[in-house]
Motif scaffolding. Structure first.
Motif, PDB file in Angstrom:
ATOM      1  N   ALA A   1     -14.370   7.171  -9.002  1.00  0.00           N
ATOM      2  CA  ALA A   1     -13.056   7.448  -9.614  1.00  0.00           C
ATOM      3  C   ALA A   1     -11.950   7.338  -8.577  1.00  0.00           C
ATOM      4  CB  ALA A   1     -13.062   8.841 -10.245  1.00  0.00           C
ATOM      5  N   LEU A   2     -12.211   7.794  -7.352  1.00  0.00           N
ATOM      6  CA  LEU A   2     -11.209   7.703  -6.300  1.00  0.00           C
ATOM      7  C   LEU A   2     -10.867   6.246  -5.994  1.00  0.00           C
ATOM      8  CD1 LEU A   2      -9.500   9.081  -4.103  1.00  0.00           C
ATOM      9  CD2 LEU A   2     -11.514   8.983  -2.607  1.00  0.00           C
ATOM     10  N   ALA A   3     -11.892   5.392  -5.889  1.00  0.00           N
ATOM     11  CA  ALA A   3     -11.644   3.978  -5.610  1.00  0.00           C
ATOM     12  C   ALA A   3     -10.872   3.320  -6.756  1.00  0.00           C
ATOM     13  CB  ALA A   3     -12.974   3.259  -5.380  1.00  0.00           C
ATOM     14  N   MET A   4     -11.207   3.673  -7.989  1.00  0.00           N
ATOM     15  CA  MET A   4     -10.501   3.085  -9.128  1.00  0.00           C
ATOM     16  C   MET A   4      -9.025   3.483  -9.117  1.00  0.00           C
ATOM     17  SD  MET A   4     -11.092   3.762 -13.192  1.00  0.00           S
ATOM     18  CE  MET A   4     -10.450   5.431 -13.011  1.00  0.00           C
ATOM     19  N   HIS A   5      -8.729   4.753  -8.834  1.00  0.00           N
ATOM     20  CA  HIS A   5      -7.338   5.207  -8.831  1.00  0.00           C
ATOM     21  C   HIS A   5      -6.577   4.653  -7.632  1.00  0.00           C
ATOM     22  CE1 HIS A   5      -7.774   7.713 -12.313  1.00  0.00           C
ATOM     23  NE2 HIS A   5      -8.722   8.444 -11.754  1.00  0.00           N
ATOM     24  N   ILE A   6      -7.273   4.440  -6.492  1.00  0.00           N
ATOM     25  CA  ILE A   6      -6.597   3.806  -5.354  1.00  0.00           C
ATOM     26  C   ILE A   6      -6.174   2.387  -5.734  1.00  0.00           C
ATOM     27  CG2 ILE A   6      -6.992   2.861  -3.054  1.00  0.00           C
ATOM     28  CD1 ILE A   6      -8.604   5.335  -2.402  1.00  0.00           C
ATOM     29  N   LYS A   7      -7.029   1.673  -6.437  1.00  0.00           N
ATOM     30  CA  LYS A   7      -6.671   0.332  -6.873  1.00  0.00           C
ATOM     31  C   LYS A   7      -5.494   0.363  -7.845  1.00  0.00           C
ATOM     32  CE  LYS A   7      -8.442  -3.719  -9.308  1.00  0.00           C
ATOM     33  NZ  LYS A   7      -7.356  -3.712 -10.314  1.00  0.00           N
TER      34      LYS A   7
ATOM     35  N   THR B   1      -3.175   2.796  -8.368  1.00  0.00           N
ATOM     36  CA  THR B   1      -1.923   3.334  -7.830  1.00  0.00           C
ATOM     37  C   THR B   1      -1.430   2.600  -6.602  1.00  0.00           C
ATOM     38  OG1 THR B   1      -3.105   4.954  -6.466  1.00  0.00           O
ATOM     39  CG2 THR B   1      -2.488   5.616  -8.705  1.00  0.00           C
ATOM     40  N   GLY B   2      -2.340   1.942  -5.872  1.00  0.00           N
ATOM     41  CA  GLY B   2      -1.949   1.307  -4.627  1.00  0.00           C
ATOM     42  C   GLY B   2      -1.951  -0.196  -4.661  1.00  0.00           C
ATOM     43  N   VAL B   3      -3.128  -0.789  -4.823  1.00  0.00           N
ATOM     44  CA  VAL B   3      -3.257  -2.246  -4.736  1.00  0.00           C
ATOM     45  C   VAL B   3      -2.415  -2.938  -5.800  1.00  0.00           C
ATOM     46  CG1 VAL B   3      -4.877  -4.171  -4.812  1.00  0.00           C
ATOM     47  CG2 VAL B   3      -5.554  -2.006  -3.743  1.00  0.00           C
ATOM     48  N   ASP B   4      -2.459  -2.434  -7.030  1.00  0.00           N
ATOM     49  CA  ASP B   4      -1.703  -3.068  -8.112  1.00  0.00           C
ATOM     50  C   ASP B   4      -0.196  -2.864  -7.975  1.00  0.00           C
ATOM     51  OD1 ASP B   4      -4.152  -3.760  -9.071  1.00  0.00           O
ATOM     52  OD2 ASP B   4      -4.223  -2.234 -10.649  1.00  0.00           O
ATOM     53  N   THR B   5       0.217  -1.912  -7.147  1.00  0.00           N
ATOM     54  CA  THR B   5       1.644  -1.600  -7.024  1.00  0.00           C
ATOM     55  C   THR B   5       2.301  -2.298  -5.839  1.00  0.00           C
ATOM     56  OG1 THR B   5       1.036   0.591  -7.865  1.00  0.00           O
ATOM     57  CG2 THR B   5       3.275   0.342  -7.109  1.00  0.00           C
ATOM     58  N   ILE B   6       1.510  -2.831  -4.916  1.00  0.00           N
ATOM     59  CA  ILE B   6       2.073  -3.431  -3.702  1.00  0.00           C
ATOM     60  C   ILE B   6       3.076  -4.547  -4.009  1.00  0.00           C
ATOM     61  CG2 ILE B   6       1.473  -4.874  -1.713  1.00  0.00           C
ATOM     62  CD1 ILE B   6      -0.943  -3.124  -1.266  1.00  0.00           C
TER      63      ILE B   6
END
Length: 379
Positions: free
Chosen positions: A161-167, A169-174
């Motif tokens: 779940a942590l990896a999914m939310h990092i993607k 909130t982070g990767v998709d927002t860059i």
């Protein structure tokens, strides 16, 4: 409600005799239209007229209302005095209807003084703010408690779940953060070149862009973007789960919703916002570089040389130090608003909107407090 026999339904009549009025027949909703015409034709009976109700047939609330219109409320409120032989049930019905019709449907409200109304609204707003604040503090305590209970137990970590939310909130927002800060950096540099150029100080546009994005704009723009994009997603997702009773199902299974739903989102935000803030700083500096190249004829090497010479690296750390705090507050507010959903689609929308508004407000408030603190500390 009706009182009396219903074997033979005869419409009510009003018979004028020597010095009294005889009311007979059935006064019910079935004959309401005809009785209304009879009452309108007869008009209100004078107060000194004797009333005879011995021949009164079936009576319900509709007929009683017409009798109130015919005889007046004051007379029927005293019906026990002038009609003692009438059955108690009928007297009670007539008195109740007369009492109800004697009161205005919309009682006049006393005018409020402007000062009183203003103070009432201020008090209500203050109470609502205090309730929101205490709820936020309590939810922060629950989140920290869940974190302390799981941080030393790797078997309870939700890494997937942590990896999914990092993607999310982070990767998709860059890309969004990079484009937004690039454009804002170009605007700030263009304004600086326009204003400072009038004083022959256009070269200090580089300093303006560097200070503003390293200390403030990089992290604040990234936080506001996450407040609008991610906090709303957190509130909508958890709120829809609350509306579908999924949170109750999680508790029935013996799981902690804070540990299962909140912690991965909070940790993901704390990890990704510093990275996004750094991306925002780079984007803003590149936007300023583009304007300096096109408007001020400052070369790339000169641009970065000025940044290296005039802007100490601690400004970068000042900006990045605010990112984890902003991330934690944004994530907690988004999750808290999701838990506040009452169960309807309208409630989901309202709390989703509230999460965005509260997150942006708190980010700007904390940034102002941090700016004052760092200024007083000389950092």
């Amino acid at each position: 409600m009706s009182l009396g026999s219903t074997t033979e339904s005869q419409p009510g009549r009003i018979e004028q005799q020597a010095s009294d009025v005889c009311i007979s027949g059935d006064w019910t909703l079935l004959h309401y239209a005809k009785l209304k015409q009879v009452v309108a034709h007869a008009g209100e009976v004078p107060a000194n007229t004797s009333i005879n109700l011995q021949a009164l047939g079936v009576l319900d609330t509709a007929g009683a209302a017409l009798l109130v219109e015919l005889l007046g409320t004051e007379r029927l409120l005293r019906i026990s005095d002038w009609a003692p032989d009438l059955p108690e049930a009928r007297k009670a019905l007539l008195e109740t209807v007369a009492e109800a019709l004697s009161e205005p449907l919309n009682p006049p409200t006393p005018p409020k003084a402007p000062v009183t109304d203003f103070l009432a609204r201020v008090g209500a707003g203050t109470e609502d703010f205090w309730q929101q604040f205490t709820a936020l503090l309590g939810f922060i305590g629950l989140t920290l408690e869940a974190f302390a209970a799981t941080v030393f137990r790797p078997s309870r970590w939700r890494l997937a779940a942590l990896a999914m939310h990092i993607k999310q909130t982070g990767v998709d927002t860059i890309p969004i953060i990079a484009l937004l800060t690039f454009l804002v950096g170009a605007v700030v540099a263009f304004l600086g070149a326009t204003v400072l150029g009038e004083f022959g100080a256009g070269i200090y546009t580089v300093n303006l862009v560097g200070f503003s994005f390293l200390r403030e704009f990089g992290v604040v723009l990234a936080a506001i973007m996450l407040a609008g994009r991610t906090a709303s997603a957190f509130a909508a997702h958890i709120g829809s789960m609350k509306a579908n009773d999924e949170l109750d199902a999680i508790r029935v299974l013996g799981l902690n919703p804070i540990e299962l739903l909140v912690l991965p989102r909070v940790l993901a935000m704390v990890i990704t916002l510093p990275i996004l803030a750094f991306v925002g700083m780079i984007g803003g500096l590149l936007g300023g570089l583009m304007v300096c190249l096109l408007v001020l004829d400052i070369s790339i090497a000169q641009y970065f040389a000025i940044l290296h010479r005039d802007i100490p690296v601690h400004h970068l750390w000042v900006g990045l130090s605010k990112a984890p705090v902003f991330a934690f507050v944004i994530a907690v507010i988004g999750c808290l608003e999701g838990f506040k959903v009452t169960g309807s689609a309208r409630s989901v929308g309202e709390h989703t909107t509230s999460s965005v508004v509260q997150s942006i407000f708190v980010v700007i408030l904390l940034d102002a407090v941090a700016a004052l603190f760092f200024m007083e500390m000389g950092w």
